[in-house]
Design an enzyme around this catalytic site. Structure first.
Site, mmCIF file in Angstrom:
data_model
loop_
_atom_site.group_PDB
_atom_site.id
_atom_site.type_symbol
_atom_site.label_atom_id
_atom_site.label_comp_id
_atom_site.label_asym_id
_atom_site.label_seq_id
_atom_site.Cartn_x
_atom_site.Cartn_y
_atom_site.Cartn_z
ATOM 1 N N ASP A 1 13.688 59.748 -55.578
ATOM 2 C CA ASP A 1 12.442 59.534 -54.855
ATOM 3 C C ASP A 1 11.295 59.863 -55.807
ATOM 4 O O ASP A 1 10.968 61.027 -56.045
ATOM 5 C CB ASP A 1 12.421 60.453 -53.616
ATOM 6 N N LYS B 1 2.644 55.606 -53.267
ATOM 7 C CA LYS B 1 1.435 56.300 -53.736
ATOM 8 C C LYS B 1 0.682 55.573 -54.860
ATOM 9 O O LYS B 1 -0.085 54.663 -54.589
ATOM 10 C CB LYS B 1 1.804 57.714 -54.152
ATOM 11 N N PHE C 1 10.824 66.767 -49.960
ATOM 12 C CA PHE C 1 10.022 66.019 -48.988
ATOM 13 C C PHE C 1 10.250 64.533 -49.222
ATOM 14 O O PHE C 1 10.061 64.036 -50.333
ATOM 15 C CB PHE C 1 8.518 66.343 -49.098
HETATM 16 C C1 LIG Z 1 8.299 62.632 -52.808
HETATM 17 C C2 LIG Z 1 7.732 61.965 -51.592
HETATM 18 N N1 LIG Z 1 8.485 61.116 -50.907
HETATM 19 C C3 LIG Z 1 8.013 60.476 -49.824
HETATM 20 C C4 LIG Z 1 6.744 60.707 -49.360
HETATM 21 C C5 LIG Z 1 6.243 60.003 -48.140
HETATM 22 O O1 LIG Z 1 5.344 59.014 -48.490
HETATM 23 P P1 LIG Z 1 4.387 58.363 -47.391
HETATM 24 O O2 LIG Z 1 3.470 59.417 -46.907
HETATM 25 O O3 LIG Z 1 3.698 57.246 -48.134
HETATM 26 O O4 LIG Z 1 5.274 57.841 -46.312
HETATM 27 C C6 LIG Z 1 5.920 61.599 -50.052
HETATM 28 C C7 LIG Z 1 4.550 61.894 -49.588
HETATM 29 O O5 LIG Z 1 3.940 62.869 -49.918
HETATM 30 C C8 LIG Z 1 6.426 62.253 -51.201
HETATM 31 O O6 LIG Z 1 5.688 63.140 -51.894
#
Ligand SMILES: Cc1ncc(COP(=O)(O)O)c(C=O)c1O
Length: 385
Positions: free
Chosen positions: A213, A242, A127
């Protein structure tokens, strides 16, 4: 009737305030927050030092523009680079934006190497966000459904399978590999201990960027500041969001070496990204993590919670496995457990259910009594399932 679009299905509860590991709803009921707004409020709600930083900064300066120097942004960039052994940072407002920047950097890297139609390898069940590029990078058809045509070119490979990456070594269009060190949204999928090391080796051999990520795994969630530090490696690009803002919206894309020099004037930007307020808060977050030895607490409480679950659930047949790193925890069951979401809420505990797994992202400041309360409620619910 609600005037909100229906892309969320919220539970029937409205929180109006929080303090530390707890939230209070509009009826005055208190809940233990074992989800932290999906891995965001690691330092707890209404942290006094963060509230103070917000108040003080709001009285000084909220916003200028990135057309002028922003002192807190420069300081935060330096601190993050020192923590992560990186050379440069771009600030956005979310995880998706941090990943968009990473994808743009990968494309620039490709074009600098005469690759016209670059491909990025990402993992199945990953994700990376909800923007068009990041949902295309995401290895989950449910996230992509309805949004074709997707942004090309992403190839999704099996996670934690080094051969699946190796198999693409002769593909001259590949410019980067983008991975979560531990897959969060798909239920805390922890790869083999040396997986990331092997991926990095392949990347270095082929001049591919390694993009990690760490939007969910970063900022202490796994017991280290960044999850990849367990592997003693440094990626080329690292994305954060986050926990970095503990609730104020901030995303950061960090890069090292040649990857840090690819964004040049006019190639990327954000109106709000890296404004004085969010950077001041993020600096405060980093200070608190250090001062209060938060990484130590995350490691030890994580070990305690997982050992307790393993012990208390050992004779429950429908518990398949417990996966974890620090305070990123999942209990996978052999059957559907979606009803546990409401049952836990009824017992004043906030959790997440992902597939057949209970997913917990408790506050990094959780203490033993709070952990015991969470463990007892979950064990009771799981046993009764
Ligand atoms: C690993 C990862 N990358 C990217 C995102 C996306 O982040 P945002 O919701 O702040 O755009 C998330 C959100 O859960 C995530 O867990």
């Amino acid at each position: 009737m609600s005037y909100l679009m229906s892309n969320y299905t919220p539970l029937a509860v409205t929180f109006i305030k929080g303090s530390g590991c707890h939230l209070t709803d509009d009826k005055g009921e208190t809940y233990l927050d074992a989800l932290c707004g999906v891995g965001v409020t690691g330092l707890g709600h209404a942290h006094p030092e963060i509230s103070k930083a917000i108040q003080s900064q709001s009285q000084q300066l909220l916003h200028t523009s990135n057309w002028y120097h922003i002192q807190h942004q420069e300081t935060l960039a330096e601190e993050l680079c020192k923590l992560a052994n990186m050379d440069g940072v771009f600030f956005g407002n979310s995880g998706a934006e941090a990943n968009e920047a990473a994808i743009k950097i990968a494309r620039l890297h490709a074009h600098a190497n005469q690759i016209d139609k670059p491909v990025i390898l990402t993992a199945k069940q990953s994700f990376h966000g909800r923007t068009m590029a990041t949902l295309s990078a995401t290895g989950n058809p449910k996230v992509q459904a309805g949004f074709a045509p997707l942004v090309s070119e992403f190839i999704h490979v099996e996670f934690n399978d080094i051969n699946a990456i190796q198999a693409h070594q002769n593909n001259s269009k590949i410019t980067a590999v983008m991975l979560e060190p531990i897959q969060g949204e798909s239920g805390v999928i922890v790869p083999d201990a040396n997986y990331l090391n092997q991926v990095q080796e392949i990347c270095q051999k082929n001049n591919w960027l390694l993009i990690l990520d760490e939007v969910q795994t970063g900022i202490g969630r796994t017991g280290k500041m960044f999850a990849h530090q367990y592997n003693h490696i440094t990626p080329d690009v690292l994305t954060l969001a986050k926990g970095l803002g503990n609730g104020v919206p901030i995303g950061a894309c960090l890069a090292k070496g040649k990857a840090a020099k690819l964004l040049t004037p006019g190639t990327h930007g954000s109106t709000f990204g890296g404004n004085p307020l969010v950077c001041r808060v993020a600096l405060t977050v980093l200070d608190i993590i250090k001062q209060d030895n938060i990484l130590n607490n995350a490691t030890h409480m994580g070990e305690y919670i997982v050992a307790s679950f393993a012990d208390k659930l050992k004779s429950v047949d429908h518990v398949l496995e417990i996966r974890s790193k620090g305070l990123m925890i999942a209990i996978e069951l052999t059957k559907d457990c979606s009803q546990l979401l409401q049952q836990a809420l009824d017992k004043k505990l906030l959790i997440n259910i992902t597939g057949q797994s209970i997913r917990l992202l408790p506050p990094l400041i959780i203490n033993k009594d709070q952990a015991d309360e969470m463990i007892n409620i979950i064990c009771e619910l799981v046993s009764a399932l």
